[in-house]
Scaffold this active site. Structure first.
Site, short mmCIF file in Angstrom:
data_model
loop_
_atom_site.label_atom_id
_atom_site.label_comp_id
_atom_site.label_asym_id
_atom_site.label_seq_id
_atom_site.Cartn_x
_atom_site.Cartn_y
_atom_site.Cartn_z
N CYS A 45 0.86 -8.67 -9.29
CA CYS A 45 0.01 -7.50 -9.45
C CYS A 45 0.06 -7.01 -10.90
CB CYS A 45 0.49 -6.41 -8.50
SG CYS A 45 -0.08 -4.77 -8.91
N GLU A 46 -1.11 -6.90 -11.51
CA GLU A 46 -1.13 -6.55 -12.93
C GLU A 46 -0.80 -5.07 -13.16
OE1 GLU A 46 -4.99 -7.54 -14.37
OE2 GLU A 46 -5.87 -5.64 -13.76
N HIS A 47 -0.87 -4.26 -12.13
CA HIS A 47 -0.56 -2.84 -12.30
C HIS A 47 0.93 -2.58 -12.27
CE1 HIS A 47 -4.73 -2.63 -10.38
NE2 HIS A 47 -4.88 -2.30 -11.65
N HIS A 48 1.64 -3.32 -11.39
CA HIS A 48 3.04 -3.02 -11.16
C HIS A 48 3.98 -4.16 -11.55
CE1 HIS A 48 0.74 -0.52 -8.20
NE2 HIS A 48 1.47 0.41 -8.81
N GLN B 87 -5.97 -8.67 -6.34
CA GLN B 87 -6.43 -9.58 -5.28
C GLN B 87 -7.95 -9.67 -5.21
OE1 GLN B 87 -4.56 -8.92 -1.45
NE2 GLN B 87 -6.17 -9.99 -0.37
N HIS C 267 1.67 -7.14 -0.52
CA HIS C 267 1.91 -6.70 -1.89
C HIS C 267 3.26 -6.00 -1.98
CE1 HIS C 267 -2.33 -7.11 -3.51
NE2 HIS C 267 -2.46 -7.40 -2.23
N CYS D 26 4.32 -4.28 -4.23
CA CYS D 26 4.18 -2.92 -4.77
C CYS D 26 3.86 -1.91 -3.68
CB CYS D 26 3.14 -2.88 -5.90
SG CYS D 26 1.50 -3.42 -5.44
ZN LIG Z 1 0.55 -3.26 -7.47
#
Ligand SMILES: [Zn+2]
Length: 151
Positions: free
Chosen positions: A40-43, A81, A109, A111
């Site tokens: 996941c690119e955010h977390h 995703q 996920h 995250c």
């Molecule tokens: Zn995430």
């Protein structure tokens, strides 16, 4: 980390190689349950699960082992995703110019499991339907039925 993001340095053309063949087949081809692992690119936490890829040939087919390679090009990178799902579908469209493409991804996920709302048992499904998979309800129903029954 280099291995987990190796897809960033790969092109779809490299993944496919010479694995495209002329074939006069017009029935739906479905490759189910392709495992993938992404980040996941955010977390910067993993998400992973399975992808189901289908297409309707238009004079060309792809070697079946090439489909998971295409999935890895887009999974092995910092990703979300939803984007991964549509990138896989667009790649199949570019390589084969088929009559339609359908991609469904089902993933958990970390995250969502390790932080924030801390949900352990939810999974996320995303889909991208192009061509006949979008315009023909029977094609869409056939594909989604196959994915649901056996996925
Ligand atoms: Zn995430």
């Amino acid at each position: 980390m280099a291995e987990l993001t190796a897809g960033q340095n790969m092109t779809v053309a490299e993944a496919v190689g010479d694995g495209v063949f002329d074939e006069d087949c017009s029935e739906m081809v479905v490759v189910k349950d392709i495992e993938f692992y992404s980040l996941c690119e955010h977390h910067m936490l993993p998400f992973y699960g399975r992808v189901h890829v289908a297409y309707i040939p238009n004079g060309r087919i792809i070697g079946l082992s090439k489909v998971p390679r295409i999935v890895d090009v887009f999974a092995r990178r910092l990703q979300v995703q939803e984007r991964m799902t549509s990138q896989i579908a667009e790649a199949i469209r570019e390589v084969l110019n088929p009559k339609g493409v359908g991609v469904v991804a089902d993933a958990v996920h970390l995250c969502m499991m390790m932080r924030g709302i801390s949900k352990q048992n939810s999974s996320t499904m995303t889909s991208c339907l192009l061509g006949g998979f979008r315009s023909d309800p029977r094609t869409r129903a056939e594909f989604l039925g196959l994915v649901r029954n056996f996925g």
